[in-house]
Design a protein around this motif. Structure first.
Motif, PDB file in Angstrom:
ATOM      1  N   VAL A  12       0.925  -1.175   0.145  1.00 56.30           N
ATOM      2  CA  VAL A  12       0.018   0.077   0.172  1.00 56.30           C
ATOM      3  C   VAL A  12       0.810   1.337  -0.005  1.00 56.30           C
ATOM      4  N   CYS A  13       0.491   2.370  -0.505  1.00 55.67           N
ATOM      5  CA  CYS A  13       1.193   3.710  -0.314  1.00 55.67           C
ATOM      6  C   CYS A  13       0.466   4.800   0.536  1.00 55.67           C
ATOM      7  N   VAL A  14       1.261   5.292   1.298  1.00 51.15           N
ATOM      8  CA  VAL A  14       0.837   6.308   1.999  1.00 51.15           C
ATOM      9  C   VAL A  14       1.377   7.845   1.831  1.00 51.15           C
ATOM     10  N   THR A  15       0.785   8.602   1.161  1.00 50.44           N
ATOM     11  CA  THR A  15       1.246   9.840   0.907  1.00 50.44           C
ATOM     12  C   THR A  15       1.516  10.621   2.150  1.00 50.44           C
ATOM     13  N   GLY A  16       2.598  11.462   2.081  1.00 48.74           N
ATOM     14  CA  GLY A  16       2.691  12.639   3.172  1.00 48.74           C
ATOM     15  C   GLY A  16       3.086  11.798   4.540  1.00 48.74           C
ATOM     16  N   ALA A  17       3.997  10.583   4.309  1.00 50.04           N
ATOM     17  CA  ALA A  17       4.208   9.677   5.374  1.00 50.04           C
ATOM     18  C   ALA A  17       5.033  10.327   6.437  1.00 50.04           C
ATOM     19  N   GLY A  18       5.737  11.274   6.164  1.00 54.01           N
ATOM     20  CA  GLY A  18       6.388  11.955   7.374  1.00 54.01           C
ATOM     21  C   GLY A  18       5.620  12.929   8.119  1.00 54.01           C
ATOM     22  N   GLY A  19       4.308  13.114   7.959  1.00 55.23           N
ATOM     23  CA  GLY A  19       3.225  13.855   8.728  1.00 55.23           C
ATOM     24  C   GLY A  19       2.928  13.090   9.860  1.00 55.23           C
ATOM     25  N   TYR A  20       2.193  13.869  10.966  1.00 53.62           N
ATOM     26  CA  TYR A  20       2.001  12.998  12.055  1.00 53.62           C
ATOM     27  C   TYR A  20       0.767  11.702  11.851  1.00 53.62           C
ATOM     28  N   VAL A  21      -0.359  12.393  11.340  1.00 52.88           N
ATOM     29  CA  VAL A  21      -1.379  11.450  11.135  1.00 52.88           C
ATOM     30  C   VAL A  21      -0.801  10.134  10.199  1.00 52.88           C
ATOM     31  N   ALA A  22      -0.087  10.680   9.046  1.00 52.25           N
ATOM     32  CA  ALA A  22       0.329   9.551   8.246  1.00 52.25           C
ATOM     33  C   ALA A  22       1.427   8.429   8.816  1.00 52.25           C
ATOM     34  N   SER A  23       2.052   9.077   9.794  1.00 50.11           N
ATOM     35  CA  SER A  23       3.208   8.270  10.451  1.00 50.11           C
ATOM     36  C   SER A  23       2.574   7.207  11.232  1.00 50.11           C
ATOM     37  N   TRP A  24       1.555   7.773  11.728  1.00 53.33           N
ATOM     38  CA  TRP A  24       0.823   6.829  12.737  1.00 53.33           C
ATOM     39  C   TRP A  24       0.206   5.462  11.756  1.00 53.33           C
ATOM     40  N   LEU A  25      -0.503   5.858  10.604  1.00 55.78           N
ATOM     41  CA  LEU A  25      -1.048   4.868   9.790  1.00 55.78           C
ATOM     42  C   LEU A  25       0.014   3.876   9.201  1.00 55.78           C
ATOM     43  N   VAL A  26       1.270   4.606   8.719  1.00 55.81           N
ATOM     44  CA  VAL A  26       2.264   3.677   8.445  1.00 55.81           C
ATOM     45  C   VAL A  26       2.879   2.871   9.438  1.00 55.81           C
ATOM     46  N   LYS A  27       2.908   3.194  10.539  1.00 59.83           N
ATOM     47  CA  LYS A  27       3.085   2.257  12.076  1.00 59.83           C
ATOM     48  C   LYS A  27       2.122   1.071  11.805  1.00 59.83           C
ATOM     49  N   LEU A  28       0.739   1.409  11.882  1.00 60.45           N
ATOM     50  CA  LEU A  28      -0.301   0.416  11.864  1.00 60.45           C
ATOM     51  C   LEU A  28      -0.157  -0.385  10.879  1.00 60.45           C
ATOM     52  N   LEU A  29       0.086   0.048   9.496  1.00 60.94           N
ATOM     53  CA  LEU A  29       0.159  -0.790   8.352  1.00 60.94           C
ATOM     54  C   LEU A  29       1.237  -1.783   8.341  1.00 60.94           C
ATOM     55  N   LEU A  30       2.497  -1.336   8.968  1.00 55.36           N
ATOM     56  CA  LEU A  30       3.614  -2.349   9.062  1.00 55.36           C
ATOM     57  C   LEU A  30       3.320  -3.410  10.095  1.00 55.36           C
ATOM     58  N   GLN A  31       2.656  -2.889  11.197  1.00 57.27           N
ATOM     59  CA  GLN A  31       2.256  -3.948  12.265  1.00 57.27           C
ATOM     60  C   GLN A  31       1.367  -4.959  11.580  1.00 57.27           C
ATOM     61  N   LYS A  32       0.721  -4.596  10.941  1.00 59.03           N
ATOM     62  CA  LYS A  32      -0.493  -5.545  10.277  1.00 59.03           C
ATOM     63  C   LYS A  32       0.290  -6.445   8.938  1.00 59.03           C
ATOM     64  N   GLY A  33       1.387  -6.153   8.696  1.00 61.42           N
ATOM     65  CA  GLY A  33       2.424  -7.049   8.051  1.00 61.42           C
ATOM     66  C   GLY A  33       2.274  -6.635   6.448  1.00 61.42           C
ATOM     67  N   TYR A  34       1.779  -5.201   6.122  1.00 65.47           N
ATOM     68  CA  TYR A  34       1.668  -4.565   4.812  1.00 65.47           C
ATOM     69  C   TYR A  34       3.287  -4.224   4.360  1.00 65.47           C
ATOM     70  N   MET A  35       3.377  -4.283   3.361  1.00 67.13           N
ATOM     71  CA  MET A  35       4.761  -3.654   2.763  1.00 67.13           C
ATOM     72  C   MET A  35       4.175  -2.103   2.352  1.00 67.13           C
ATOM     73  N   VAL A  36       4.907  -1.011   3.054  1.00 64.34           N
ATOM     74  CA  VAL A  36       4.401   0.198   3.027  1.00 64.34           C
ATOM     75  C   VAL A  36       5.350   1.006   1.701  1.00 64.34           C
ATOM     76  N   HIS A  37       4.648   1.507   1.012  1.00 63.98           N
ATOM     77  CA  HIS A  37       5.500   2.812  -0.045  1.00 63.98           C
ATOM     78  C   HIS A  37       4.796   4.036   0.766  1.00 63.98           C
ATOM     79  N   GLY A  38       5.937   5.120   0.893  1.00 65.04           N
ATOM     80  CA  GLY A  38       5.480   6.450   1.488  1.00 65.04           C
ATOM     81  C   GLY A  38       6.219   7.273   0.647  1.00 65.04           C
ATOM     82  N   THR A  39       5.500   8.592   0.659  1.00 63.62           N
ATOM     83  CA  THR A  39       5.999   9.687  -0.096  1.00 63.62           C
ATOM     84  C   THR A  39       6.212  10.883   1.015  1.00 63.62           C
TER      85      THR A  39
END
Length: 88
Positions: A12-39
């Motif tokens: 999955v891809c998360v745009t704005g991955a360095g922002g507050y909300v998006a960084s928590w989403l990245v953390k959750l997705l990684l914990q759920k086993g997803y490979m995360v692409h971020g911008t």
């Protein structure tokens, strides 16, 4: 949950991955086993895809191969915009 090989993980891809909300989403997705692409705009502290939301090719590269996109970022122009309603 059994850990899958990197090749088997859903992307999955998360745009704005360095922002507050998006960084928590990245953390959750990684914990759920997803490979995360971020911008991010400035990847100095993270190894991620560098792109601008208005850069079509950059976004396509980040999103390629993903089964989902969480579009959290918002484009912010570097300078002033004379008429924001006229677009970029």
């Amino acid at each position: 949950m059994a850990m899958r090989k990197v090749e088997d993980k859903e992307r999955v891809c998360v745009t704005g991955a360095g922002g507050y909300v998006a960084s928590w989403l990245v953390k959750l997705l990684l914990q759920k086993g997803y490979m995360v692409h971020g911008t991010v705009r400035d990847p100095k502290n993270l190894q991620l895809f560098k792109t601008d939301l208005l850069d079509h090719e950059g976004l396509c590269a980040a999103i390629a191969g993903c089964t989902g996109v969480f579009h959290v970022a918002c484009p912010v122009p570097a300078g002033t915009v004379a008429n924001p309603e006229a677009g970029f």
